[in-house]
Motif scaffolding. Structure first.
Motif, PDB file in Angstrom:
ATOM      1  N   CYS A 160      -2.377  -5.326   8.599  1.00 53.10           N
ATOM      2  CA  CYS A 160      -1.652  -5.028   7.358  1.00 53.10           C
ATOM      3  C   CYS A 160      -0.141  -5.175   7.496  1.00 53.10           C
ATOM      4  O   CYS A 160       0.568  -5.181   6.492  1.00 53.10           O
ATOM      5  N   ALA A 191       0.833  -1.209   0.000  1.00 55.68           N
ATOM      6  CA  ALA A 191       0.000   0.000   0.000  1.00 55.68           C
ATOM      7  C   ALA A 191       0.866   1.257   0.000  1.00 55.68           C
ATOM      8  O   ALA A 191       0.565   2.228  -0.695  1.00 55.68           O
ATOM      9  N   GLU A 229      -6.010  -1.612  -4.976  1.00 60.06           N
ATOM     10  CA  GLU A 229      -6.356  -0.866  -3.773  1.00 60.06           C
ATOM     11  C   GLU A 229      -7.600  -1.447  -3.103  1.00 60.06           C
ATOM     12  O   GLU A 229      -7.723  -1.417  -1.885  1.00 60.06           O
ATOM     13  N   SER A 232       0.828   4.006  -2.921  1.00 59.04           N
ATOM     14  CA  SER A 232       0.560   5.401  -2.591  1.00 59.04           C
ATOM     15  C   SER A 232       1.673   6.322  -3.081  1.00 59.04           C
ATOM     16  O   SER A 232       1.406   7.374  -3.676  1.00 59.04           O
ATOM     17  N   VAL A 256      -6.600  -4.233  -0.731  1.00 57.49           N
ATOM     18  CA  VAL A 256      -6.094  -3.682   0.531  1.00 57.49           C
ATOM     19  C   VAL A 256      -7.260  -3.209   1.390  1.00 57.49           C
ATOM     20  O   VAL A 256      -7.329  -3.495   2.588  1.00 57.49           O
TER      21      VAL A 256
END
Length: 130
Positions: free
Chosen positions: A63, A24, A50, A28, A53
Motif C-alpha cells: 500500500c 486510505a 474502501e 479514514s 483498498v
C-alpha cells in the motif's frame, strides 16, 4: 426525495499518484468510504472505494507503493442531483455499486452512498410511525 438532499457534498478528492495508504488514511480521517480521483491528463473522474483498498491488501500488494490510479473505477456511474433516491438505488443495484458520484454539468457536486439512502429512508419511516 432527491439525490441532492441526501448526498454528501463533502467530497474527498485524491490524485492518481497518491499511494493507497495515503488515500486510505484520508478516507479514514474523514470517515468516508470513497474518494473521487481526478486525473486531468487521463480519463477524467474516477472513484476509489474502501473495497478497492481491501482488495489490494488482500492480494498482498504494498500500500506504500501502489497508486490509486491502478485501483479505481474509471467507468463511473454518475447520478444527477435531481434523481430520486429510488433511481439512485436502482442504479447502484444494477451496477453493483455502493457509491455514485453526483455530477451536474461535469462538476462534482457530491457522492451518494447506500448508507445515505438507508439513513434517509430509515428517518422517513421513523417519522411516519410517530
Amino acid at each position: 426525495m432527491r439525490v441532492r438532499e441526501a448526498m454528501s457534498s463533502q467530497v474527498l478528492v485524491v490524485g492518481p499518484e497518491h499511494t493507497l495508504r495515503q488515500a486510505a488514511r484520508m478516507m479514514s480521517e474523514r470517515r468516508v468510504g470513497s474518494a473521487v480521483v481526478v486525473d486531468p491528463e487521463s480519463h477524467g473522474i474516477g472513484i476509489m472505494t474502501e473495497r478497492d483498498v481491501l482488495n489490494a491488501i488482500g492480494a498482498g500488494l504494498d500500500c506504500d507503493v501502489e497508486r490509486t490510479s491502478a485501483h479505481l473505477t474509471w467507468d463511473v456511474v454518475y447520478a444527477g442531483p435531481d434523481w430520486t433516491l429510488e433511481e439512485a438505488a436502482a442504479s447502484m443495484v444494477r451496477g453493483g455499486f455502493r457509491h455514485l458520484v453526483v455530477l451536474a454539468d461535469a462538476e462534482v457536486l457530491g457522492v451518494i452512498s447506500v448508507r445515505d439512502i438507508v439513513r434517509v429512508w430509515a428517518g422517513q419511516r421513523a417519522a411516519a410511525s410517530r
